[in-house]
Design a protein around this motif. Structure first.
Motif, PDB file in Angstrom:
ATOM      1  N   ILE A  78      16.083  -1.840   2.803  1.00  0.00           N
ATOM      2  CA  ILE A  78      16.648  -2.665   1.728  1.00  0.00           C
ATOM      3  C   ILE A  78      16.767  -4.102   2.218  1.00  0.00           C
ATOM      4  CG2 ILE A  78      18.661  -3.060   0.255  1.00  0.00           C
ATOM      5  CD1 ILE A  78      19.325  -0.094   0.582  1.00  0.00           C
ATOM      6  N   ALA A  79      16.406  -5.059   1.360  1.00  0.00           N
ATOM      7  CA  ALA A  79      16.599  -6.483   1.658  1.00  0.00           C
ATOM      8  C   ALA A  79      17.233  -7.141   0.440  1.00  0.00           C
ATOM      9  CB  ALA A  79      15.274  -7.157   1.997  1.00  0.00           C
ATOM     10  N   ARG A  80      18.261  -7.958   0.670  1.00  0.00           N
ATOM     11  CA  ARG A  80      18.960  -8.659  -0.404  1.00  0.00           C
ATOM     12  C   ARG A  80      19.193 -10.113   0.001  1.00  0.00           C
ATOM     13  NH1 ARG A  80      17.487  -4.930  -2.854  1.00  0.00           N
ATOM     14  NH2 ARG A  80      18.702  -3.323  -3.848  1.00  0.00           N
ATOM     15  N   PHE A  81      18.939 -11.031  -0.934  1.00  0.00           N
ATOM     16  CA  PHE A  81      19.246 -12.432  -0.690  1.00  0.00           C
ATOM     17  C   PHE A  81      20.759 -12.631  -0.671  1.00  0.00           C
ATOM     18  CE2 PHE A  81      14.955 -12.972  -2.400  1.00  0.00           C
ATOM     19  CZ  PHE A  81      14.438 -13.911  -1.524  1.00  0.00           C
ATOM     20  N   THR A  82      21.209 -13.592   0.134  1.00  0.00           N
ATOM     21  CA  THR A  82      22.604 -14.014   0.063  1.00  0.00           C
ATOM     22  C   THR A  82      22.680 -15.111  -0.996  1.00  0.00           C
ATOM     23  OG1 THR A  82      22.358 -15.763   1.730  1.00  0.00           O
ATOM     24  CG2 THR A  82      22.889 -13.535   2.533  1.00  0.00           C
ATOM     25  N   ASP A 102       8.875  -2.164   1.861  1.00  0.00           N
ATOM     26  CA  ASP A 102       8.144  -0.904   1.702  1.00  0.00           C
ATOM     27  C   ASP A 102       8.259  -0.036   2.935  1.00  0.00           C
ATOM     28  OD1 ASP A 102       6.285  -1.791   3.603  1.00  0.00           O
ATOM     29  OD2 ASP A 102       4.804  -2.357   2.115  1.00  0.00           O
ATOM     30  N   ALA A 103       7.690   1.148   2.850  1.00  0.00           N
ATOM     31  CA  ALA A 103       7.755   2.123   3.933  1.00  0.00           C
ATOM     32  C   ALA A 103       6.917   1.717   5.146  1.00  0.00           C
ATOM     33  CB  ALA A 103       7.312   3.490   3.420  1.00  0.00           C
ATOM     34  N   GLN A 104       6.099   0.686   5.020  1.00  0.00           N
ATOM     35  CA  GLN A 104       5.296   0.212   6.149  1.00  0.00           C
ATOM     36  C   GLN A 104       6.074  -0.742   7.048  1.00  0.00           C
ATOM     37  OE1 GLN A 104       1.661  -1.208   4.059  1.00  0.00           O
ATOM     38  NE2 GLN A 104       0.675  -0.369   5.879  1.00  0.00           N
ATOM     39  N   SER A 157       0.824  -1.203   0.000  1.00  0.00           N
ATOM     40  CA  SER A 157       0.000   0.000   0.000  1.00  0.00           C
ATOM     41  C   SER A 157       0.862   1.260   0.000  1.00  0.00           C
ATOM     42  CB  SER A 157      -0.937   0.000   1.204  1.00  0.00           C
ATOM     43  OG  SER A 157      -0.188  -0.027   2.401  1.00  0.00           O
ATOM     44  N   ARG A 158       2.158   1.088   0.195  1.00  0.00           N
ATOM     45  CA  ARG A 158       3.118   2.194   0.164  1.00  0.00           C
ATOM     46  C   ARG A 158       4.158   1.920  -0.930  1.00  0.00           C
ATOM     47  NH1 ARG A 158       3.535   4.422   5.772  1.00  0.00           N
ATOM     48  NH2 ARG A 158       1.352   4.801   6.226  1.00  0.00           N
ATOM     49  N   PRO A 159       4.938   2.932  -1.311  1.00  0.00           N
ATOM     50  CA  PRO A 159       5.956   2.714  -2.342  1.00  0.00           C
ATOM     51  C   PRO A 159       6.963   1.624  -1.946  1.00  0.00           C
ATOM     52  CG  PRO A 159       5.642   5.050  -1.969  1.00  0.00           C
ATOM     53  CD  PRO A 159       4.863   4.337  -0.908  1.00  0.00           C
ATOM     54  N   VAL A 160       7.365   0.830  -2.915  1.00  0.00           N
ATOM     55  CA  VAL A 160       8.352  -0.228  -2.698  1.00  0.00           C
ATOM     56  C   VAL A 160       9.731   0.415  -2.643  1.00  0.00           C
ATOM     57  CG1 VAL A 160       9.425  -2.266  -3.750  1.00  0.00           C
ATOM     58  CG2 VAL A 160       6.940  -2.001  -3.787  1.00  0.00           C
TER      59      VAL A 160
END
Length: 111
Positions: A68-72, A40-42, A21-24
Protein backbone atom coordinates in the motif's frame (compact mmCIF):
# COMPACT_ATOMS: atom_id res chain seq x y z
CA UNK A 1 -18.69 20.44 -8.36
CA UNK A 2 -21.40 18.75 -6.32
CA UNK A 3 -21.06 14.95 -6.14
CA UNK A 4 -24.35 13.11 -6.40
CA UNK A 5 -25.76 10.03 -8.13
CA UNK A 6 -26.30 11.92 -11.40
CA UNK A 7 -22.73 13.28 -11.47
CA UNK A 8 -21.28 9.82 -10.86
CA UNK A 9 -23.40 8.27 -13.65
CA UNK A 10 -22.02 10.85 -16.09
CA UNK A 11 -18.36 10.01 -15.37
CA UNK A 12 -16.36 8.52 -18.23
CA UNK A 13 -13.07 6.64 -18.33
CA UNK A 14 -10.27 9.14 -18.91
CA UNK A 15 -7.39 6.71 -19.38
CA UNK A 16 -6.47 3.06 -18.93
CA UNK A 17 -3.05 2.24 -17.55
CA UNK A 18 -1.55 -1.00 -18.79
CA UNK A 19 1.95 -0.68 -17.34
CA UNK A 20 1.43 -3.13 -14.47
CA UNK A 21 1.95 -6.77 -15.41
CA UNK A 22 0.56 -7.95 -12.07
CA UNK A 23 -2.63 -7.00 -10.20
CA UNK A 24 -2.62 -3.50 -8.67
CA UNK A 25 -2.72 -3.66 -4.87
CA UNK A 26 -3.29 0.04 -4.12
CA UNK A 27 -4.05 3.33 -5.81
CA UNK A 28 -3.95 6.85 -4.35
CA UNK A 29 -4.23 10.41 -5.65
CA UNK A 30 -2.34 13.40 -4.21
CA UNK A 31 -4.40 16.08 -2.45
CA UNK A 32 -3.86 18.52 -5.33
CA UNK A 33 -5.17 15.90 -7.79
CA UNK A 34 -2.08 16.07 -10.02
CA UNK A 35 -0.29 12.84 -9.10
CA UNK A 36 -1.39 9.24 -8.68
CA UNK A 37 0.57 6.31 -7.28
CA UNK A 38 -0.15 2.63 -7.90
CA UNK A 39 1.52 -0.43 -6.37
CA UNK A 40 1.64 -4.04 -7.51
CA UNK A 41 2.78 -7.52 -6.53
CA UNK A 42 6.06 -7.01 -8.42
CA UNK A 43 7.20 -4.66 -5.64
CA UNK A 44 6.93 -1.61 -7.88
CA UNK A 45 5.32 1.76 -7.29
CA UNK A 46 4.36 3.74 -10.37
CA UNK A 47 3.88 7.49 -10.28
CA UNK A 48 1.39 8.92 -12.77
CA UNK A 49 0.48 12.41 -13.96
CA UNK A 50 -3.32 12.56 -13.47
CA UNK A 51 -3.78 15.40 -15.95
CA UNK A 52 -2.02 13.72 -18.89
CA UNK A 53 -2.37 10.05 -17.81
CA UNK A 54 1.35 9.61 -18.50
CA UNK A 55 3.70 7.51 -16.41
CA UNK A 56 6.14 9.85 -14.62
CA UNK A 57 8.32 7.20 -13.06
CA UNK A 58 8.73 3.80 -11.46
CA UNK A 59 9.98 3.38 -7.91
CA UNK A 60 11.28 -0.10 -7.08
CA UNK A 61 10.84 -1.46 -3.58
CA UNK A 62 12.61 -4.80 -3.93
CA UNK A 63 13.98 -4.94 -0.40
CA UNK A 64 10.73 -4.21 1.46
CA UNK A 65 7.92 -4.65 -1.05
CA UNK A 66 4.99 -2.25 -1.21
CA UNK A 67 1.48 -3.48 -0.62
CA UNK A 68 0.00 0.00 0.00
CA UNK A 69 1.20 3.53 -0.80
CA UNK A 70 -0.58 6.74 0.26
CA UNK A 71 0.33 10.38 -0.30
CA UNK A 72 0.64 12.61 2.75
CA UNK A 73 -0.68 16.18 2.73
CA UNK A 74 2.56 17.06 0.90
CA UNK A 75 2.71 15.34 -2.49
CA UNK A 76 6.49 14.96 -2.15
CA UNK A 77 6.01 12.39 0.62
CA UNK A 78 4.25 9.04 0.73
CA UNK A 79 3.58 6.46 3.40
CA UNK A 80 4.42 2.99 2.12
CA UNK A 81 3.48 -0.25 3.87
CA UNK A 82 5.68 -3.23 3.09
CA UNK A 83 4.47 -6.55 1.77
CA UNK A 84 4.57 -8.38 5.10
CA UNK A 85 2.64 -11.42 3.86
CA UNK A 86 5.74 -12.75 2.13
CA UNK A 87 7.85 -12.68 5.29
CA UNK A 88 7.59 -13.92 8.82
CA UNK A 89 6.45 -10.62 10.35
CA UNK A 90 3.05 -10.39 12.04
CA UNK A 91 2.38 -6.81 10.90
CA UNK A 92 3.65 -4.45 8.20
CA UNK A 93 6.25 -1.75 8.68
CA UNK A 94 5.29 1.67 7.37
CA UNK A 95 7.95 3.91 5.85
CA UNK A 96 7.94 7.61 4.96
CA UNK A 97 9.23 8.02 1.39
CA UNK A 98 10.66 11.33 0.18
CA UNK A 99 9.87 11.34 -3.55
CA UNK A 100 12.24 14.20 -4.38
CA UNK A 101 15.24 12.39 -2.87
CA UNK A 102 13.88 8.86 -3.50
CA UNK A 103 14.89 7.87 0.02
CA UNK A 104 13.03 6.64 3.08
CA UNK A 105 13.07 9.32 5.79
CA UNK A 106 11.55 7.35 8.67
CA UNK A 107 10.50 3.82 9.57
CA UNK A 108 7.43 3.17 11.72
CA UNK A 109 7.47 -0.28 13.33
CA UNK A 110 4.41 -2.06 14.71
CA UNK A 111 4.02 -2.29 18.46
Amino acid sequence: MQWNAETIRELKVGAVGRDHSRPVSSLDVSFDGELCVSTDAQRLMRLWDCLTAKLRGTIPSQKYGCSIARFTHDRNYMLVADDYTSGSKAAPTVRLLNLAKETYQHYFSPH
